[in-house]
Design an enzyme around this catalytic site. Structure first.
Site, PDB file in Angstrom:
ATOM      1  N   ASN A  16       0.842  -1.201   0.000  1.00 39.29           N
ATOM      2  CA  ASN A  16       0.000   0.000   0.000  1.00 39.29           C
ATOM      3  C   ASN A  16       0.873   1.245   0.000  1.00 39.29           C
ATOM      4  O   ASN A  16       2.037   1.192   0.382  1.00 39.29           O
ATOM      5  CB  ASN A  16      -0.895   0.010   1.232  1.00 39.29           C
ATOM      6  CG  ASN A  16      -2.020  -0.988   1.100  1.00 39.29           C
ATOM      7  OD1 ASN A  16      -2.539  -1.213   0.001  1.00 39.29           O
ATOM      8  ND2 ASN A  16      -2.390  -1.619   2.209  1.00 39.29           N
ATOM      9  N   CYS A  17       0.261   2.374  -0.391  1.00 42.89           N
ATOM     10  CA  CYS A  17       1.016   3.609  -0.404  1.00 42.89           C
ATOM     11  C   CYS A  17       1.453   3.944   1.024  1.00 42.89           C
ATOM     12  O   CYS A  17       0.738   3.602   1.956  1.00 42.89           O
ATOM     13  CB  CYS A  17       0.186   4.755  -0.999  1.00 42.89           C
ATOM     14  SG  CYS A  17      -1.271   5.164  -0.053  1.00 42.89           S
ATOM     15  N   PRO A  18       2.612   4.522   1.219  1.00 43.10           N
ATOM     16  CA  PRO A  18       3.474   5.130   0.199  1.00 43.10           C
ATOM     17  C   PRO A  18       4.520   4.176  -0.405  1.00 43.10           C
ATOM     18  O   PRO A  18       5.335   4.621  -1.195  1.00 43.10           O
ATOM     19  CB  PRO A  18       4.188   6.218   1.006  1.00 43.10           C
ATOM     20  CG  PRO A  18       4.363   5.604   2.359  1.00 43.10           C
ATOM     21  CD  PRO A  18       3.143   4.753   2.576  1.00 43.10           C
ATOM     22  N   ASP A  43      -2.076  -1.753  -5.592  1.00 46.65           N
ATOM     23  CA  ASP A  43      -2.816  -0.682  -4.916  1.00 46.65           C
ATOM     24  C   ASP A  43      -3.387   0.275  -5.969  1.00 46.65           C
ATOM     25  O   ASP A  43      -2.630   0.907  -6.700  1.00 46.65           O
ATOM     26  CB  ASP A  43      -1.852   0.057  -3.976  1.00 46.65           C
ATOM     27  CG  ASP A  43      -2.521   1.233  -3.283  1.00 46.65           C
ATOM     28  OD1 ASP A  43      -3.771   1.342  -3.364  1.00 46.65           O
ATOM     29  OD2 ASP A  43      -1.804   2.034  -2.655  1.00 46.65           O
TER      30      ASP A  43
ATOM     31  N   SER B  78       0.358   6.694   3.939  1.00 41.06           N
ATOM     32  CA  SER B  78       1.089   7.901   3.539  1.00 41.06           C
ATOM     33  C   SER B  78       0.943   9.005   4.582  1.00 41.06           C
ATOM     34  O   SER B  78       1.852   9.814   4.767  1.00 41.06           O
ATOM     35  CB  SER B  78       0.597   8.413   2.187  1.00 41.06           C
ATOM     36  OG  SER B  78       0.715   7.398   1.235  1.00 41.06           O
TER      37      SER B  78
END
Lengths: 78, 385
Positions: A16-18, A43, B78
């Site tokens: 998944n991000c990042p 993702d 993030s």
């Protein structure tokens, strides 16, 4: 377009991000100008992220497509 | 310490006008398409997380140091990543949104509508991420829900907290802009689903077809729920009049508009139906009725308690540009002037709501994200803005 030429493959499936962008950045940093990285991610967020990151950094997103294995990106280092 | 926060906590801070910076670290395109909308002015900044990756110092310098920082991203990874960078630069009060913007998109906030001490309770469930409203009536331990969204967990927890059980859900129409929760709730707790066959004929799940003039009960000795068929936004659009006091108006009556009749691809035909509904059904109702709409367009429509409700009379008076049109031809022309594209996903959402499509949970979440596009007017202003 999957038969595009590339110099290196990066597998970001399941991340998944990042992470996909972090790993892509690291890979690109270590490559030579003009070389092409093939990156594969699952993702869905990476689609817009990679495109925005590429235009921000000046690396060129040659192609991106959705295939059975995930989202596939071809990025050429500037 | 980086602290996680929930979408509900974020909403409460926004509601109380807490002083903080909302730092959205998604890419600009995703941020532009959908972002947190607040009942009050909010201090918001968009700096994508990969900017922090590429130019840490410059990006950190964009973030004010004298405020609490609440970071938002797509999922949460993030936001944590950026939060850690900020902490390493000496920021002390940094939080990240748990489960990302999707949790904001799904979040529901309950607000009591009628006074304490009434024989039955009317509740508004605001979904700020969609600018949509579902409504609840509690009577004798039974909860009826109107136009529930797919946040099953919220409704079941709400019922448990208020010591009631969900017995029935009413659909005002086949929604195109969000995934309805009625059949999920029904599956989970065995509640009945009501809707009009004009929209639900052929649906893959069991529902009870309602007809104009039908009267149901919120509970055996509770208030009446009267069916007012109000076609136009869709052929099966229906309002539900509660206790001759409130009208759950779905996408038929909005506080500042009417529901657009062009989503079904038959703009002229459905605009004609809507005109008839407006003149024969809406304008003939008791003007003191309190309208409880299915959507709002701006937070400014809410009162100070964040309730989106007004009398029919006020709505007719303050929206004369649309409600005052006196011929069908002019009305159809008005609708044509205001037609704009609908999001592509609406066709798919309709199929899900009729039970013809059953995508995976993740897919449903992503289909369900984004503000609605259901009002027939108030569009030109947004276009020129």
């Amino acid at each position: 377009m999957s038969e595009m030429n590339f110099d290196q493959v990066l597998d970001c499936k399941g991340m998944n991000c990042p992470l996909p962008v972090i790993k892509t950045k690291k890979a690109i940093d270590a490559m030579d100008s003009g070389q092409v990285l093939k990156m594969v991610a699952t993702d869905p967020g990476s689609k817009n992220d990679i495109s925005a990151w590429a235009s921000r950094t000046g690396n060129e997103l040659l192609n991106s497509e959705q295939t059975d294995e995930g989202y596939v990106f071809f990025i050429q280092k500037k | 310490m980086l602290t996680p926060y929930s979408a509900n906590e974020l909403f409460n801070w926004l509601r109380q006008k807490d002083d903080f910076l909302l730092l959205d670290v998604r890419n600009e395109e995703d941020f532009g398409r959908f972002q947190v909308e607040s009942p009050h002015k909010v201090d918001m900044l968009n700096v994508p997380y990969f900017d922090f990756m590429e130019e840490e110092e410059t990006s950190v310098a964009k973030v004010p140091r004298n405020k609490k920082i609440k970071v938002v991203c797509a999922k949460e990874g993030s936001a944590q990543y950026v939060g850690e960078i900020l902490e390493s630069h000496g920021f002390e009060d940094v939080g990240y949104l748990k489960e990302g913007i999707v949790s904001w998109g799904n979040m529901l906030a309950p607000v009591r509508v009628n006074e304490e001490g009434e024989a039955f309770e009317v509740w508004q469930f605001i979904r700020p991420g969609k600018a949509s409203l579902s409504w609840g009536v509690i009577s004798e331990g039974e909860l009826s829900i109107f136009d529930p969204s797919r946040n099953l967990e919220f409704y079941t927890e709400f019922a448990a907290e208020h010591g009631c059980k969900i017995t029935q859900t009413f659909e005002t129409h086949l929604q195109a802009d969000y995934i309805s929760g009625s059949r999920f709730i029904s599956k989970a707790v065995g509640s009945k689903v009501y809707g009009h066959s004009g929209d639900f004929m052929g649906a893959s799940f069991d529902y009870t077809a309602v007809q104009n003039g039908d009267i149901f009960k919120a509970s055996p000795n509770g208030p009446d729920i009267e069916v007012v068929h109000s076609p136009g936004h869709t052929p099966g659009s229906t309002c539900y009049k509660i206790d001759d006091t409130f009208v759950v108006s779905g996408d038929t009556i909005f506080l500042v508009s009417l529901g657009r009749p062009d989503l079904g691809g038959k703009a002229v035909e459905w605009a004609g139906m809507l005109y008839e509904t407006m003149t024969q059904k809406i304008k003939t109702m008791d003007p003191t009725l309190q309208i409880l709409p299915g959507h709002y367009i701006e937070w400014a429509e809410a009162d100070e308690d964040l309730v989106f409700m007004d009398t029919l009379q006020n709505i007719l008076d303050s929206n004369a540009a649309i409600y005052g049109i006196s011929t069908e031809a002019d009305f159809v022309e008005f609708i044509k002037q205001n037609i704009r594209k609908q999001p592509d996903v609406y066709a798919e959402i309709r199929k899900v709501n009729a039970g013809w499509l059953d995508p995976e949970d993740d897919e449903q979440s992503s289909m369900d994200l984004g503000k609605n596009e259901c009002a027939a007017s108030a569009y030109a202003a947004q276009q020129s803005a």
